[in-house]
Design an enzyme around this catalytic site. Structure first.
Site, mmCIF file in Angstrom:
data_model
loop_
_atom_site.group_PDB
_atom_site.id
_atom_site.type_symbol
_atom_site.label_atom_id
_atom_site.label_comp_id
_atom_site.label_asym_id
_atom_site.label_seq_id
_atom_site.Cartn_x
_atom_site.Cartn_y
_atom_site.Cartn_z
ATOM 1 N N PHE A 219 6.937 23.674 -30.361
ATOM 2 C CA PHE A 219 7.820 24.830 -30.830
ATOM 3 C C PHE A 219 9.261 24.353 -31.014
ATOM 4 O O PHE A 219 9.828 23.929 -30.122
ATOM 5 C CB PHE A 219 7.697 26.081 -30.241
ATOM 6 C CG PHE A 219 6.464 26.770 -30.372
ATOM 7 C CD1 PHE A 219 6.171 27.839 -31.447
ATOM 8 C CD2 PHE A 219 5.463 26.477 -29.129
ATOM 9 C CE1 PHE A 219 4.881 28.415 -31.279
ATOM 10 C CE2 PHE A 219 4.154 27.105 -29.463
ATOM 11 C CZ PHE A 219 4.028 28.062 -30.378
ATOM 12 N N ASP A 220 10.008 24.737 -32.182
ATOM 13 C CA ASP A 220 11.241 24.839 -31.856
ATOM 14 C C ASP A 220 11.491 26.449 -31.473
ATOM 15 O O ASP A 220 10.670 27.228 -31.392
ATOM 16 C CB ASP A 220 11.979 25.036 -33.700
ATOM 17 C CG ASP A 220 13.104 25.852 -33.645
ATOM 18 O OD1 ASP A 220 14.159 25.343 -32.981
ATOM 19 O OD2 ASP A 220 13.241 26.924 -34.165
ATOM 20 N N CYS A 221 12.616 26.417 -30.761
ATOM 21 C CA CYS A 221 12.822 27.724 -30.072
ATOM 22 C C CYS A 221 13.711 28.621 -30.675
ATOM 23 O O CYS A 221 13.258 29.882 -31.026
ATOM 24 C CB CYS A 221 13.389 27.219 -28.370
ATOM 25 S SG CYS A 221 13.842 28.904 -27.591
ATOM 26 N N THR B 25 12.694 30.645 -33.897
ATOM 27 C CA THR B 25 11.314 30.606 -34.178
ATOM 28 C C THR B 25 10.740 31.622 -33.025
ATOM 29 O O THR B 25 10.125 32.410 -33.451
ATOM 30 C CB THR B 25 10.527 29.474 -33.892
ATOM 31 O OG1 THR B 25 11.238 28.351 -34.904
ATOM 32 C CG2 THR B 25 9.127 29.285 -34.085
#
Length: 234
Positions: free
Chosen positions: A12-14, A17
Site C-alpha cells: 500500500f501507498d499510505c 490511500t
C-alpha cells in the site's frame, strides 16, 4: 479481469490511500495562508502542494519533514509572504495527527485475515510510526523514503520492497500494489510489471488534488478500500 485471489501480499501507498492526507494538508495550510490574507480554494491549495512537493522530492534526498517545511516556504515565495518558524513547521508537525479514511481500518483488518500487508511510503520512519498507530494493523513490511533515500515515483522504492518480500518467499507476481496516486505509484509499479489497484479517492471531484496528474493503466479501479476488500474471497 484481474483475479484478486492469486496474490499473497498487498503493498500500500499510505498517504492518500489509507490516510486522508488531503484533509491533513488543508487543515495545516489553510490557517497559514489565511494569516497572510492569501485566498485560495481547497483545490488550488492541493494542486500547489503537489507541484511544490514533487519538485522538492527530486534531486538530492532530504527527509520528508524537510520537504514539508520546504512546501510552506515555497507557498511563501509564490504568494509573497515570509512564514514564521511555527508556520514553517505546521505541515510537518501535523502529519502525526492525520487520520485514516473512514473505511481504512476495517478494510485493513479484513484483508489481513488472508493476505500479508506492506507499506511503500514517501515518508520518514518516525512519522509513519504515528500513522501506524492510527491504522491498527501490523504490517509485514514497511519501506519508507527515509530507508531508501528516494521518493516515489522512483522505481528504487519498489525495487527495495520487491527484494524484501522475496526474502520472505513472495515473488513479484504475487504482489498487488494498491494506491491512490497514478503519478507516485501506478506508473512506476506498472513499469516494473507489478499488478496495481487504483483507489480513486477523488472520484467525482474536480482537479488532481495533492498528487500531480498522470496517465496510467491500473489493473483495477475502486473508489475505496472497502470496495477492494469486498472483491476478495475469504
Amino acid at each position: 479481469m484481474i483475479n484478486l485471489n492469486q496474490y499473497e501480499v498487498l503493498t500500500f501507498d499510505c498517504y492518500g490511500t489509507l490516510i486522508d492526507w488531503e484533509k491533513g494538508v488543508l487543515e495545516a495550510l489553510q490557517p497559514v495562508l489565511q494569516s497572510h490574507h492569501i485566498q485560495l480554494s481547497e483545490n488550488e491549495i492541493l494542486e500547489w502542494f503537489a507541484r511544490f512537493e514533487s519538485s522538492l522530492e527530486q534531486g538530492e534526498y532530504r527527509n520528508y519533514k524537510d520537504v514539508l517545511k520546504g512546501v510552506v516556504q515555497k507557498f511563501g515565495e509564490q504568494f509573497g509572504f515570509t512564514p514564521s518558524s511555527g508556520e514553517l513547521n505546521a505541515l510537518a508537525d501535523s502529519v502525526k495527527d492525520w487520520q485514516p479514511f473512514a473505511d481504512t481500518v476495517e478494510a485493513l483488518k479484513t484483508l489481513k485475515r488472508r493476505l500479508k500487508l506492506a507499506i511503500i511510503s514517501n515518508v520518514d520512519d518516525d512519522l509513519f510510526a504515528f500513522s501506524a498507530k492510527h491504522l491498527q494493523v501490523k504490517f509485514d513490511e514497511v519501506v519508507t523514503a527515509q530507508q531508501v533515500k528516494s521518493y516515489k515515483p522512483s522505481v528504487q522504492n519498489f525495487h527495495v520492497a520487491i527484494a524484501r518480500l522475496a526474502e520472505i518467499g513472495i515473488p513479484s507476481e504475487k504482489i498487488l500494489h494498491v494506491a491512490c496516486s497514478v503519478y507516485h505509484d501506478i506508473v512506476p509499479a506498472n513499469s516494473l510489471g507489478l499488478s496495481t489497484v487504483w483507489v480513486n479517492r477523488r472520484l467525482g471531484q474536480e482537479g488532481s488534488g495533492a498528487a500531480l496528474p498522470a496517465q496510467g493503466k491500473p489493473d483495477l479501479e475502486v473508489p475505496d478500500l472497502k470496495s477492494l476488500a469486498a472483491k476478495i474471497n475469504f
